[in-house]
Motif scaffolding. Structure first.
Motif, mmCIF file in Angstrom:
data_model
loop_
_atom_site.group_PDB
_atom_site.id
_atom_site.type_symbol
_atom_site.label_atom_id
_atom_site.label_comp_id
_atom_site.label_asym_id
_atom_site.label_seq_id
_atom_site.Cartn_x
_atom_site.Cartn_y
_atom_site.Cartn_z
ATOM 1 N N ASP A 47 0.818 -1.204 0.000
ATOM 2 C CA ASP A 47 0.000 0.000 0.000
ATOM 3 C C ASP A 47 0.854 1.258 0.000
ATOM 4 O O ASP A 47 0.343 2.364 0.090
ATOM 5 N N GLY A 48 2.155 1.085 -0.111
ATOM 6 C CA GLY A 48 3.054 2.234 -0.066
ATOM 7 C C GLY A 48 3.429 2.757 -1.434
ATOM 8 O O GLY A 48 3.272 2.092 -2.456
ATOM 9 N N LYS A 49 3.932 3.977 -1.435
ATOM 10 C CA LYS A 49 4.436 4.623 -2.634
ATOM 11 C C LYS A 49 5.757 3.956 -3.005
ATOM 12 O O LYS A 49 6.508 3.560 -2.128
ATOM 13 N N HIS B 296 1.560 9.268 4.605
ATOM 14 C CA HIS B 296 1.431 9.751 3.226
ATOM 15 C C HIS B 296 0.624 11.040 3.228
ATOM 16 O O HIS B 296 -0.362 11.141 3.970
ATOM 17 N N LYS C 220 3.082 1.675 3.530
ATOM 18 C CA LYS C 220 2.834 3.084 3.818
ATOM 19 C C LYS C 220 2.806 3.259 5.326
ATOM 20 O O LYS C 220 2.047 2.592 6.018
#
Length: 177
Positions: free
Chosen positions: A14-16, A163, A160
């Motif tokens: 779910d992270g960048k 954010h 994430k």
């Protein structure tokens, strides 16, 4: 460029950073003289990385010409149209990548297309099982299926922790777009 055996990478979470990692590997691969086939699913067609990738020698960028928006906002009819389009797109990309005895194939956001049934699961799984021996493959997105995880040689999870979107700051050109 000589690579004995191409491996399968999954960049998920779910992270960048999933697409950024795939773009970085593409640039590294092309910079060493390798051939790259790069495409995206379920994304807008105007992000900054695409503009630069199409300028790099040895990178074949295959863009989606249609954008259907978020799958959760689609009607059943729109989902059917999108699935037909993305399956045809996947087939075209896999045929192009299959021509390479060695190279790198990036399927950005393919995991989300897979999970939302926008692509034929068997088409992707069969390709990964039978891909050219020297073809490196990168799959990005969220929540890979167990079948894909079993086939992968690398699995990187991007988590994430914080954010700007959580504060209402939307995607910014040059950073997220």
């Amino acid at each position: 460029m000589s690579i004995n055996k191409g491996l399968i990478h999954i960049y998920e979470g779910d992270g960048k950073g999933k697409t950024t990692a795939a773009v970085g590997l593409s640039i590294r691969y092309a910079g060493n003289g390798g051939q790259v086939v790069y495409t995206q699913f379920l994304k807008r067609n105007d992000s900054g990385e695409l503009k630069i990738l199409e300028q790099i020698e040895n990178i074949c960028l295959i863009r989606c010409s249609k954008n259907f928006g978020f799958t959760f906002r689609m009607t059943e009819e729109q989902k059917k149209e999108a699935a037909e389009y993305y399956n045809a797109h996947l087939k075209k990309v896999l045929e192009k990548a299959g021509e390479l005895s060695q190279g790198l194939l990036v399927l950005d956001e393919v995991l989300d297309a897979y999970n939302s049934n926008m692509i034929d699961h068997q088409m992707l799984l069969q390709f990964l099982k039978e891909k050219p021996e020297g073809l490196e493959v990168v799959l990005t997105g969220r929540n890979p299926s167990e079948k894909l995880l079993v086939l992968a040689d690398y699995v990187t999870f991007m988590e994430k922790r914080k954010h700007p979107y959580d504060k209402g700051i939307t995607a910014r050109r040059g950073v997220e777009l």
